[in-house]
Design a protein around this motif. Sequence first.
Motif, PDB file in Angstrom:
ATOM      1  N   UNK A  10      45.529  49.089  13.442  1.00 48.31           N
ATOM      2  CA  UNK A  10      46.083  48.487  12.239  1.00 48.31           C
ATOM      3  C   UNK A  10      46.352  47.028  12.563  1.00 48.31           C
ATOM      4  N   UNK A  11      45.750  46.130  11.802  1.00 49.41           N
ATOM      5  CA  UNK A  11      45.891  44.694  12.054  1.00 49.41           C
ATOM      6  C   UNK A  11      46.398  44.063  10.765  1.00 49.41           C
ATOM      7  N   UNK A  12      47.631  43.579  10.819  1.00 47.67           N
ATOM      8  CA  UNK A  12      48.325  43.077   9.633  1.00 47.67           C
ATOM      9  C   UNK A  12      48.539  41.579   9.764  1.00 47.67           C
ATOM     10  N   UNK A  13      48.208  40.853   8.699  1.00 46.86           N
ATOM     11  CA  UNK A  13      48.372  39.405   8.659  1.00 46.86           C
ATOM     12  C   UNK A  13      49.269  39.027   7.492  1.00 46.86           C
ATOM     13  N   UNK A  14      50.097  38.018   7.686  1.00 50.43           N
ATOM     14  CA  UNK A  14      50.799  37.396   6.567  1.00 50.43           C
ATOM     15  C   UNK A  14      50.432  35.927   6.553  1.00 50.43           C
ATOM     16  N   UNK A  15      50.203  35.382   5.344  1.00 50.09           N
ATOM     17  CA  UNK A  15      49.700  34.004   5.246  1.00 50.09           C
ATOM     18  C   UNK A  15      50.090  33.382   3.911  1.00 50.09           C
ATOM     19  N   UNK A  16      50.794  32.258   3.990  1.00 49.77           N
ATOM     20  CA  UNK A  16      51.025  31.417   2.818  1.00 49.77           C
ATOM     21  C   UNK A  16      49.826  30.482   2.711  1.00 49.77           C
ATOM     22  N   UNK A  17      48.999  30.701   1.685  1.00 49.52           N
ATOM     23  CA  UNK A  17      47.724  29.999   1.580  1.00 49.52           C
ATOM     24  C   UNK A  17      47.812  28.728   0.735  1.00 49.52           C
ATOM     25  N   UNK A 283      50.753  45.969  19.868  1.00 46.51           N
ATOM     26  CA  UNK A 283      50.030  45.571  21.082  1.00 46.51           C
ATOM     27  C   UNK A 283      49.953  44.060  21.241  1.00 46.51           C
ATOM     28  N   UNK A 284      50.001  43.304  20.127  1.00 45.64           N
ATOM     29  CA  UNK A 284      49.992  41.849  20.235  1.00 45.64           C
ATOM     30  C   UNK A 284      50.413  41.237  18.914  1.00 45.64           C
ATOM     31  N   UNK A 285      50.931  40.015  19.000  1.00 47.64           N
ATOM     32  CA  UNK A 285      51.250  39.239  17.808  1.00 47.64           C
ATOM     33  C   UNK A 285      50.964  37.784  18.126  1.00 47.64           C
ATOM     34  N   UNK A 286      50.441  37.073  17.140  1.00 46.41           N
ATOM     35  CA  UNK A 286      50.101  35.669  17.344  1.00 46.41           C
ATOM     36  C   UNK A 286      50.272  34.920  16.039  1.00 46.41           C
ATOM     37  N   UNK A 287      50.549  33.632  16.156  1.00 51.03           N
ATOM     38  CA  UNK A 287      50.554  32.718  15.026  1.00 51.03           C
ATOM     39  C   UNK A 287      49.381  31.770  15.228  1.00 51.03           C
ATOM     40  N   UNK A 288      48.439  31.776  14.288  1.00 55.84           N
ATOM     41  CA  UNK A 288      47.171  31.061  14.489  1.00 55.84           C
ATOM     42  C   UNK A 288      47.329  29.608  14.055  1.00 55.84           C
ATOM     43  N   UNK A 289      47.986  28.837  14.927  1.00 54.78           N
ATOM     44  CA  UNK A 289      48.461  27.495  14.578  1.00 54.78           C
ATOM     45  C   UNK A 289      47.461  26.387  14.881  1.00 54.78           C
ATOM     46  N   UNK A 290      46.299  26.723  15.415  1.00 53.48           N
ATOM     47  CA  UNK A 290      45.408  25.682  15.926  1.00 53.48           C
ATOM     48  C   UNK A 290      44.915  24.719  14.848  1.00 53.48           C
ATOM     49  N   UNK A 291      44.817  25.179  13.599  1.00 59.20           N
ATOM     50  CA  UNK A 291      44.244  24.326  12.552  1.00 59.20           C
ATOM     51  C   UNK A 291      45.275  23.562  11.731  1.00 59.20           C
ATOM     52  N   UNK A 292      46.554  23.941  11.785  1.00 57.28           N
ATOM     53  CA  UNK A 292      47.522  23.316  10.876  1.00 57.28           C
ATOM     54  C   UNK A 292      47.969  21.957  11.410  1.00 57.28           C
ATOM     55  N   UNK A 314      49.718  37.207  12.705  1.00 57.12           N
ATOM     56  CA  UNK A 314      48.935  38.431  12.726  1.00 57.12           C
ATOM     57  C   UNK A 314      49.431  39.355  13.827  1.00 57.12           C
ATOM     58  N   UNK A 315      49.619  40.616  13.476  1.00 58.91           N
ATOM     59  CA  UNK A 315      50.110  41.620  14.423  1.00 58.91           C
ATOM     60  C   UNK A 315      49.088  42.757  14.509  1.00 58.91           C
ATOM     61  N   UNK A 316      48.858  43.218  15.724  1.00 54.38           N
ATOM     62  CA  UNK A 316      47.926  44.319  15.957  1.00 54.38           C
ATOM     63  C   UNK A 316      48.697  45.516  16.508  1.00 54.38           C
ATOM     64  N   UNK A 317      48.440  46.691  15.914  1.00 58.23           N
ATOM     65  CA  UNK A 317      49.106  47.922  16.325  1.00 58.23           C
ATOM     66  C   UNK A 317      48.047  48.955  16.726  1.00 58.23           C
ATOM     67  N   UNK A 318      48.395  49.824  17.644  1.00 57.03           N
ATOM     68  CA  UNK A 318      47.533  50.952  17.934  1.00 57.03           C
ATOM     69  C   UNK A 318      47.581  51.933  16.771  1.00 57.03           C
ATOM     70  N   UNK A 319      46.554  52.738  16.640  1.00 59.64           N
ATOM     71  CA  UNK A 319      46.474  53.676  15.544  1.00 59.64           C
ATOM     72  C   UNK A 319      47.486  54.794  15.668  1.00 59.64           C
ATOM     73  N   UNK A 320      47.712  55.521  14.556  1.00 61.89           N
ATOM     74  CA  UNK A 320      48.688  56.607  14.576  1.00 61.89           C
ATOM     75  C   UNK A 320      48.237  57.750  15.473  1.00 61.89           C
TER      76      UNK A 320
END
Length: 320
Positions: A10-17, A283-292, A314-320
């Motif tokens: 499960x890979x969940x992203x939140x983004x103010x576009x 399993x991991x979380x990151x803020x993809x800041x390279x372009x802002x 963006x956060x990545x989770x292992x499956x259920x």
Amino acid sequence: MQGATVANDLIVMTWNVENLFRPHDTDPSAADTYAAKLAYLAGLISGTGANVVALQEIGSPAAAEDLRAALGEPWQAVVSTHPDRRGIRVAVLARHPLTEEAQITALPQSGMPAVPDVDGDTLTHLGRGAVQVHVDCGGPGLRLLTAHLKSKLLTYPGGRRYPRNENERARGAGYALLRRTAEAVALRVHLNDVLAESAVNGQPAMPTILCGDLNDGPDAVTTVLIEGPAGGDVHRPDKGDAVRLYNLGRRLSPARAYSRIYQGRGELIDHILATRDLQLRLTSIDSLVDDITSIGASTRSREAAIVPDHAPVIARFTGP
């Protein structure tokens, strides 16, 4: 975080576009900018392998549909029916089947049901409605809410962006904080209801995430109160787990623990909060800041921007 989705992840992203509005037909340069922005957004989302995306500052259901179409099948969309005065709203896109569960618009009676504003009116609704969906992504699925709370930008009577004196500046800041607080309380009251109702043996029965632009940092009172009961230790179950959320941004690398650069200073104002079961599967979380790039109080220079002023988290989770 780049690469294809791993099966059952499960890979969940939140983004103010940032003001994703369809341009007027009479403005060809704006149409080109819009097309380039859609391509950028869709390319980044696809490149991360995200399968659920919470969005803020969608300009209309049509704009959400344009982005969904740019992502292609099998992406689906659910869009807020309650935009703010500028017409911006929240939305959820997912590769999985989506069911709209709630449009969260009112300040509830069990929260702060009425707060004053700078014009002497009484506010009874969130400035921008939140949305709750069910994502059919295997197992019990996922309950996801996305929200966009009152910004820290101040306005004054009649829509002025400048104060006439320092007393008015202080009042304007107080009104903005009060409104953001009432909106945060509304989300927490809603979460109390839905999480407690579905809890089994004191634990969340449905994995739940709240995403969004909360317009304040992880330690701000308005952000912390959305987490629910204080003092949670993910490795020690307690009676608060049924309704508690954990702010996953606290797991970000210190060098990337921001989602916007305001006047040269990084701020983490875009958040992913999750129930204990998901915190344990993270399993991991990151803020993809390279372009802002850094922004200031004026938004005039942003009209032709392709890259939003917020980074996706963006956060990545292992499956259920």
